[in-house]
Design a protein around this motif. Sequence first.
Motif, PDB file in Angstrom:
ATOM      1  N   GLY A 175       0.794  -1.224   0.000  1.00 59.23           N
ATOM      2  CA  GLY A 175       0.000   0.000   0.000  1.00 59.23           C
ATOM      3  C   GLY A 175       0.823   1.269   0.000  1.00 59.23           C
ATOM      4  O   GLY A 175       0.291   2.371   0.074  1.00 59.23           O
ATOM      5  N   MET A 176       2.136   1.126  -0.093  1.00 60.66           N
ATOM      6  CA  MET A 176       3.014   2.303  -0.102  1.00 60.66           C
ATOM      7  C   MET A 176       3.305   2.716  -1.534  1.00 60.66           C
ATOM      8  O   MET A 176       4.298   2.289  -2.130  1.00 60.66           O
ATOM      9  CB  MET A 176       4.313   2.003   0.647  1.00 60.66           C
ATOM     10  N   GLY A 177       2.426   3.523  -2.085  1.00 60.17           N
ATOM     11  CA  GLY A 177       2.578   3.956  -3.465  1.00 60.17           C
ATOM     12  C   GLY A 177       3.043   5.388  -3.572  1.00 60.17           C
ATOM     13  O   GLY A 177       3.661   5.938  -2.656  1.00 60.17           O
ATOM     14  N   SER A 178       2.718   6.022  -4.680  1.00 54.70           N
ATOM     15  CA  SER A 178       3.220   7.364  -4.964  1.00 54.70           C
ATOM     16  C   SER A 178       2.597   8.435  -4.072  1.00 54.70           C
ATOM     17  O   SER A 178       3.120   9.546  -3.982  1.00 54.70           O
ATOM     18  CB  SER A 178       2.965   7.711  -6.433  1.00 54.70           C
ATOM     19  N   VAL A 179       1.492   8.120  -3.387  1.00 51.69           N
ATOM     20  CA  VAL A 179       0.836   9.101  -2.523  1.00 51.69           C
ATOM     21  C   VAL A 179       1.304   8.970  -1.083  1.00 51.69           C
ATOM     22  O   VAL A 179       1.587   9.963  -0.411  1.00 51.69           O
ATOM     23  CB  VAL A 179      -0.704   8.960  -2.603  1.00 51.69           C
ATOM     24  N   VAL A 180       1.390   7.748  -0.577  1.00 53.78           N
ATOM     25  CA  VAL A 180       1.784   7.515   0.809  1.00 53.78           C
ATOM     26  C   VAL A 180       3.151   6.842   0.856  1.00 53.78           C
ATOM     27  O   VAL A 180       3.333   5.766   0.292  1.00 53.78           O
ATOM     28  CB  VAL A 180       0.750   6.631   1.540  1.00 53.78           C
ATOM     29  N   ALA A 181       4.106   7.484   1.512  1.00 52.41           N
ATOM     30  CA  ALA A 181       5.457   6.954   1.765  1.00 52.41           C
ATOM     31  C   ALA A 181       6.314   6.858   0.501  1.00 52.41           C
ATOM     32  O   ALA A 181       7.457   7.292   0.490  1.00 52.41           O
ATOM     33  CB  ALA A 181       5.402   5.608   2.476  1.00 52.41           C
ATOM     34  N   GLY A 182       5.790   6.275  -0.543  1.00 50.20           N
ATOM     35  CA  GLY A 182       6.546   6.186  -1.783  1.00 50.20           C
ATOM     36  C   GLY A 182       6.755   7.520  -2.463  1.00 50.20           C
ATOM     37  O   GLY A 182       7.516   7.620  -3.437  1.00 50.20           O
ATOM     38  N   SER A 183       6.113   8.550  -1.947  1.00 53.70           N
ATOM     39  CA  SER A 183       6.261   9.894  -2.516  1.00 53.70           C
ATOM     40  C   SER A 183       7.683  10.420  -2.386  1.00 53.70           C
ATOM     41  O   SER A 183       8.087  11.321  -3.116  1.00 53.70           O
ATOM     42  CB  SER A 183       5.277  10.864  -1.849  1.00 53.70           C
ATOM     43  N   SER A 184       8.463   9.859  -1.469  1.00 52.71           N
ATOM     44  CA  SER A 184       9.864  10.263  -1.342  1.00 52.71           C
ATOM     45  C   SER A 184      10.639   9.930  -2.611  1.00 52.71           C
ATOM     46  O   SER A 184      11.490  10.709  -3.059  1.00 52.71           O
ATOM     47  CB  SER A 184      10.518   9.558  -0.146  1.00 52.71           C
TER      48      SER A 184
END
Length: 269
Positions: A99-108
């Motif tokens: 669930g870590m995509g471009s919006v949550v967490a993966g935004s880094s």
Amino acid sequence: MRIGKQDQALTAIATSDADTITVRGHDLCDDLIGKIDFTDYFWLLVIGEKPTGAQRKMMDACLVAIAEHGLVPSVQAARMTLAAGPEAWQGAMAAGLLGMGSVVAGSSETAGQYLAEVLADAEANGTDVETAAIASLKSLKQARKKVPGLGHPQHSSGDPRANRLLEIADELGISGRYISTLRTLSEHAPGIIERPLPINVSGAIPAAILDAGWPLEALKAVPLLARTAGLAAHLYEESLRSIGFIMSHKADLAIDYDGAPASHPQKKA
């Protein structure tokens, strides 16, 4: 069927035989276990050499900053998965990480790639970073796209986590072209986009860790590792006092059905 070049089947990470285990050129038992902390080991595993003191401190700070952020979607997915399958910690952990995509967490990762693009544009066009940053911001505004690494729905006056990470980078003397580019974008973004756009933690993490020497291609590993620790805390708590089904029930109450009504056959008289 072979796909792609496979003539050189090599790895430089680890090997073992009947007597030893070697990791990145170090004997695991004699050189590493009990003699290296996990942040150093993480750096060694990924890059192949141990970090400097400043690199270790910067990585530690980034991991601590992003490890936990409450009941975000990835955490809810993990907790509800464990509630449905209490024996499947690995499945629940995987649900959270997926669930870590471009919006949550993966935004880094997205922000880091954007900083690299601005720097590459400046070099390719023979301009300074400020000129490239302004051009990029204008392009994003025209396309009605968000500026990666800037803006926060709660911290409109400044993300305190980002501010602290950048302070640490300055204190450690590792602030370089990525942090400079991020600050330049932050300086010009409000006037061009016409709204407050402070540096957020998803912008500060990649800027700081890239300036510390971490590779762009492995950037997503940082929030993934950090959030694994946070997920472990949530899954442990979920196993002791479950809220997974409570969250599921609250979702049912919060979401209204607006689909087609069911057709009922007419009753015979």
